[in-house]
Motif scaffolding. Structure first.
Motif, short mmCIF file in Angstrom:
data_model
loop_
_atom_site.label_atom_id
_atom_site.label_comp_id
_atom_site.label_asym_id
_atom_site.label_seq_id
_atom_site.Cartn_x
_atom_site.Cartn_y
_atom_site.Cartn_z
N GLY A 43 -51.32 -43.60 -25.19
CA GLY A 43 -51.72 -43.17 -26.52
C GLY A 43 -53.21 -43.25 -26.74
N LEU A 44 -53.70 -42.40 -27.64
CA LEU A 44 -55.07 -42.51 -28.14
C LEU A 44 -54.92 -42.96 -29.59
CD1 LEU A 44 -58.09 -42.20 -27.75
CD2 LEU A 44 -57.88 -39.78 -28.26
N ILE A 45 -55.43 -44.16 -29.87
CA ILE A 45 -55.11 -44.84 -31.12
C ILE A 45 -56.35 -44.92 -32.00
CG2 ILE A 45 -53.94 -46.89 -32.08
CD1 ILE A 45 -52.43 -45.51 -29.69
N GLY A 46 -56.23 -44.52 -33.26
CA GLY A 46 -57.35 -44.64 -34.19
C GLY A 46 -57.19 -45.89 -35.04
N GLY A 47 -56.64 -45.73 -36.22
CA GLY A 47 -56.54 -46.82 -37.20
C GLY A 47 -56.00 -48.12 -36.64
N ALA A 48 -54.91 -48.05 -35.90
CA ALA A 48 -54.26 -49.27 -35.41
C ALA A 48 -55.05 -49.94 -34.29
CB ALA A 48 -52.84 -48.96 -34.94
N TYR B 152 -53.12 -35.23 -26.15
CA TYR B 152 -52.59 -34.28 -27.13
C TYR B 152 -52.54 -34.96 -28.49
CZ TYR B 152 -49.23 -31.74 -29.94
OH TYR B 152 -48.62 -31.09 -30.99
N GLU B 153 -53.29 -34.39 -29.42
CA GLU B 153 -53.32 -34.97 -30.77
C GLU B 153 -53.13 -33.87 -31.80
OE1 GLU B 153 -55.73 -38.89 -30.85
OE2 GLU B 153 -57.15 -37.25 -30.98
N PRO B 154 -51.91 -33.72 -32.30
CA PRO B 154 -51.72 -32.73 -33.37
C PRO B 154 -52.57 -33.15 -34.58
CG PRO B 154 -49.73 -34.08 -33.07
CD PRO B 154 -50.68 -34.46 -31.99
N TRP C 290 -52.59 -32.56 -37.62
CA TRP C 290 -51.87 -32.93 -38.84
C TRP C 290 -51.32 -34.36 -38.79
CZ3 TRP C 290 -46.76 -33.73 -37.39
CH2 TRP C 290 -46.36 -33.08 -36.21
N ALA C 291 -51.38 -34.98 -37.62
CA ALA C 291 -50.86 -36.35 -37.48
C ALA C 291 -51.96 -37.40 -37.39
CB ALA C 291 -49.96 -36.43 -36.25
N ILE C 292 -53.23 -36.97 -37.46
CA ILE C 292 -54.32 -37.92 -37.26
C ILE C 292 -54.75 -38.55 -38.57
CG2 ILE C 292 -56.71 -38.21 -36.48
CD1 ILE C 292 -56.18 -36.10 -34.37
N GLY D 246 -51.70 -38.81 -29.37
CA GLY D 246 -52.47 -39.45 -30.44
C GLY D 246 -52.12 -38.88 -31.79
N GLY D 247 -52.16 -39.74 -32.79
CA GLY D 247 -51.87 -39.32 -34.16
C GLY D 247 -50.93 -40.30 -34.81
N SER D 248 -51.52 -41.26 -35.55
CA SER D 248 -50.74 -42.25 -36.31
C SER D 248 -49.77 -43.05 -35.44
CB SER D 248 -50.00 -41.59 -37.48
OG SER D 248 -50.92 -41.01 -38.37
N VAL D 249 -50.18 -43.36 -34.22
CA VAL D 249 -49.37 -44.28 -33.40
C VAL D 249 -49.58 -45.68 -33.94
CG1 VAL D 249 -48.92 -45.20 -31.09
CG2 VAL D 249 -49.58 -42.80 -31.36
N LYS D 250 -48.49 -46.38 -34.21
CA LYS D 250 -48.52 -47.73 -34.80
C LYS D 250 -47.59 -48.63 -33.98
CE LYS D 250 -50.80 -45.98 -38.34
NZ LYS D 250 -52.23 -45.98 -38.30
N GLY E 5 -63.94 -33.70 -27.19
CA GLY E 5 -63.09 -32.75 -27.90
C GLY E 5 -62.21 -33.34 -28.98
N HIS E 6 -62.54 -34.55 -29.45
CA HIS E 6 -61.72 -35.11 -30.52
C HIS E 6 -61.72 -34.15 -31.71
CE1 HIS E 6 -60.35 -37.66 -33.78
NE2 HIS E 6 -59.74 -38.35 -32.84
N SER E 7 -60.62 -34.10 -32.43
CA SER E 7 -60.49 -33.11 -33.52
C SER E 7 -61.56 -33.30 -34.59
CB SER E 7 -59.11 -33.18 -34.15
OG SER E 7 -58.95 -34.40 -34.82
N GLU E 8 -62.06 -34.54 -34.75
CA GLU E 8 -63.13 -34.74 -35.75
C GLU E 8 -64.44 -34.12 -35.25
OE1 GLU E 8 -62.51 -38.94 -36.16
OE2 GLU E 8 -60.54 -38.49 -37.03
N ARG E 9 -64.68 -34.16 -33.95
CA ARG E 9 -65.86 -33.49 -33.39
C ARG E 9 -65.70 -31.97 -33.55
NH1 ARG E 9 -70.05 -36.36 -33.10
NH2 ARG E 9 -70.86 -34.42 -32.24
N GLY F 227 -58.26 -47.09 -27.49
CA GLY F 227 -58.59 -47.26 -28.91
C GLY F 227 -59.87 -46.53 -29.24
N ASN F 228 -59.77 -45.56 -30.12
CA ASN F 228 -60.95 -44.82 -30.58
C ASN F 228 -61.39 -45.46 -31.89
OD1 ASN F 228 -62.81 -43.00 -31.51
ND2 ASN F 228 -61.33 -41.35 -31.90
N TRP F 229 -62.48 -46.20 -31.83
CA TRP F 229 -62.90 -46.97 -33.01
C TRP F 229 -63.65 -46.12 -34.02
CZ3 TRP F 229 -64.93 -52.43 -31.04
CH2 TRP F 229 -63.91 -53.05 -30.31
N LYS F 230 -63.93 -44.88 -33.67
CA LYS F 230 -64.64 -43.95 -34.58
C LYS F 230 -65.89 -44.62 -35.15
CE LYS F 230 -60.26 -41.66 -35.33
NZ LYS F 230 -59.38 -40.87 -36.17
N MET F 231 -66.24 -44.35 -36.42
CA MET F 231 -67.46 -44.94 -36.97
C MET F 231 -67.11 -46.22 -37.74
SD MET F 231 -70.65 -43.02 -38.85
CE MET F 231 -70.05 -43.06 -40.53
#
Ligand code: PGA
Length: 249
Positions: free
Chosen positions: A230-235, A165-167, A169-171, A210-214, A93-97, A8-12
């Protein structure tokens, strides 16, 4: 045998109290299975997370780190600072970085080297943007990203590498790569690693998607033979959703 990992990538997101609350919920509700659970809160909450998850079967990871050993780099965090509080895994190397902080594969290669020097495990993120996929350049792009950031490594270093692998366009967009698209790319990546490093490294490296895995799409994505987690953001910000994904294997 490669490992199943859900990170889980909790970001900010999540202040200190919210970090404690979410971790307590995850600890209370998690089932015991073979999937490794990783959480990546913000830097300021890493020590709290390490203390809270101590011997609870949860790995704490940082979302980034600087490539230098230390020095005059205001606002940055060094590898030794992370390992000194018990954080031995770092997402790089996260796409936001890459997008907002201009991290290139050449810079990431330096970060990778520093992390390995400190015996840290690296969750290395990469993936194409929509424009690359539209012109059918996604395989090339992913190959260049891996080559430029990782292919200088020795074979033995790969025991410390997890690929994500995180496309792009799916994040955070609600779009996911179809399970077939995910499998196709993961297979391509494993074949590439096999060509460069041989069968054993390729078979043993975990490749996360990774990318919108729910909770409602995780099972289908994880059922692919080359998707190891998976590398999970929002969920990942909700214990029930996150654990439903963990339990989707
Ligand atoms: P998402 O984020 O699950 O919210 O799409 C994934 C990520 O950024 O790693």
């Amino acid at each position: 045998m490669r490992k199943h990992i859900v990170a889980g990538n909790w970001k900010m997101h999540k202040n200190n109290q919210e970090t404690v609350k979410l971790l307590e919920e995850i600890i209370a509700k998690k089932a015991t299975n073979d999937t490794e659970i990783v959480v990546a809160p913000t830097f300021v909450n890493l020590l709290t997370a390490v203390e809270k998850t101590n011997s609870k079967g949860i790995t704490v990871a940082a979302q980034n780190m600087h490539q230098a050993e230390g020095g005059a780099f205001t606002g940055e965090v060094a590898a030794d600072m992370l390992t000194s509080i018990g954080v031995n895994t770092v997402i790089l190397g996260h796409s936001e970085r890459r997008a907002y902080f201009h991290e290139t594969d050449a810079l990431l290669a330096l970060k990778v080297d520093t992390a390995l020097k400190h015996e840290m495990r690296i969750i290395f993120c990469f993936g194409e943007e929509l424009k690359d996929r539209q012109i059918d350049n996604h395989f090339n792009l992913v190959e260049y990203q891996l080559r430029d950031a990782l292919f200088h490594l020795e074979k033995s270093d790969w025991s410390k590498i997890v690929l994500a692998y995180e496309p792009v366009w799916a994040i955070g967009t609600g779009e996911t790569a179809s399970p077939a698209q995910a499998q196709e790319m993961h297979k391509f990546i494993r074949t590439l690693i096999d060509k460069v490093y041989g069968y054993e490294v390729a078979e043993n490296v975990s490749i996360l998607y990774g990318g919108s895995v729910k909770p409602d799409n995780a099972k289908e994505i994880f059922s692919n033979p080359d998707v190891d987690g998976g590398l999970i953001g929002g969920a990942a910000l909700n214990a029930d959703d996150f654990l439903a994904i963990v339990n989707a294997f």
